[in-house]
Design a protein around this motif. Structure first.
Motif, mmCIF file in Angstrom:
data_model
loop_
_atom_site.group_PDB
_atom_site.id
_atom_site.type_symbol
_atom_site.label_atom_id
_atom_site.label_comp_id
_atom_site.label_asym_id
_atom_site.label_seq_id
_atom_site.Cartn_x
_atom_site.Cartn_y
_atom_site.Cartn_z
ATOM 1 N N HIS A 149 -7.906 13.852 -0.400
ATOM 2 C CA HIS A 149 -7.768 14.084 1.046
ATOM 3 C C HIS A 149 -7.913 12.808 1.877
ATOM 4 N N VAL A 150 -7.336 11.733 1.376
ATOM 5 C CA VAL A 150 -7.304 10.459 2.102
ATOM 6 C C VAL A 150 -5.960 10.346 2.815
ATOM 7 N N ALA A 151 -5.971 9.824 4.028
ATOM 8 C CA ALA A 151 -4.734 9.556 4.768
ATOM 9 C C ALA A 151 -4.600 8.049 4.956
ATOM 10 N N ILE A 152 -3.456 7.519 4.567
ATOM 11 C CA ILE A 152 -3.158 6.095 4.769
ATOM 12 C C ILE A 152 -1.886 6.030 5.605
ATOM 13 N N GLU A 153 -2.008 5.496 6.814
ATOM 14 C CA GLU A 153 -0.877 5.517 7.735
ATOM 15 C C GLU A 153 0.079 4.355 7.494
ATOM 16 N N GLU A 154 1.204 4.407 8.155
ATOM 17 C CA GLU A 154 2.355 3.549 7.855
ATOM 18 C C GLU A 154 2.048 2.061 7.917
ATOM 19 N N GLY A 155 2.687 1.345 6.998
ATOM 20 C CA GLY A 155 2.623 -0.110 6.998
ATOM 21 C C GLY A 155 1.349 -0.707 6.455
ATOM 22 N N SER A 156 0.422 0.112 5.964
ATOM 23 C CA SER A 156 -0.836 -0.435 5.461
ATOM 24 C C SER A 156 -0.652 -1.017 4.065
ATOM 25 N N LEU A 157 -1.537 -1.933 3.717
ATOM 26 C CA LEU A 157 -1.447 -2.684 2.470
ATOM 27 C C LEU A 157 -2.808 -2.703 1.798
#
Length: 201
Positions: A149-157
């Motif tokens: 249930h982790v959210a990683i939003e756009e463009g992250s590295l």
């Protein structure tokens, strides 16, 4: 790379030493033979007379009288902005690694309930848990573990061996460096009436 080549690259000026080979970059206090450094902050002026660097970048509008106190020679490259010029050299001497290829590596372990945006790059041996949401153009390097249930939003590295614990949310265009743990337990302990301590999660 020769000092002459460096001067041309940086639009700098040298009075001599064009043929001298520069092999590495270094901080002014640590630099040695074959290395080039820079002087930008006045608090480092004391190192101008003692640095063992072969060459130094100095801004044209800066007085560096400490150089006259040297007992050994040093080659000076005068540039418009020594700090930015050194950054330019870092990019030449240490180019960025090839970006991770788009797609999901065959060795990644991905939950069937995880969702992905477009253009993601998921490296070898990545683990992504149940209910995770990975946004557009996210890059996750090898060995990363993303718990449930982790959210990683756009463009992250996320670089190698990052661990993201359960329920964390990482925003847009975040860079997380190797070995980082996101969402680990805190270091607090609450005292209890019987004199023991209860760990704060």
């Amino acid at each position: 790379m020769t000092l002459g080549e460096i001067a041309r690259l940086l639009n700098g000026e040298i009075s001599s030493g064009a043929e001298i080979e520069i092999e590495r970059l270094a901080k002014i206090e640590d630099a040695g033979e074959g290395e080039i450094t820079f002087f930008a902050n006045p608090k480092y002026a004391r190192h101008l007379s003692t640095t063992s660097a072969t060459a130094i970048l100095i801004s044209k509008n800066v007085e560096a009288k400490e150089l006259t106190q040297r007992t050994t020679p040093i080659y000076v490259v005068q540039v418009d902005d020594s700090y930015r010029a050194f950054l330019q050299l870092i990019e030449v001497f240490h180019p960025q690694a090839t970006p991770l290829r788009k797609g999901i590596h065959s060795s990644a372990v991905i939950s069937q309930s995880a969702t992905f945006g477009e253009g993601v790059a998921i490296g070898a041996c990545v683990v992504i848990g149940d209910g995770c949401s990975i946004g557009n153009n996210v890059t996750i390097h090898p060995g990363v573990v993303v718990s449930e249930h982790v959210a990683i939003e756009e463009g992250s590295l996320l670089y190698q061996n990052v661990s993201v614990r359960e329920g964390c949310k990482i925003g847009k265009r975040v860079i997380i460096h190797p070995g980082t743990v996101v969402g680990s337990d805190g270091f607090g302990f609450a005292p209890t009436p019987d004199g023991t301590y209860e760990k704060i999660p």
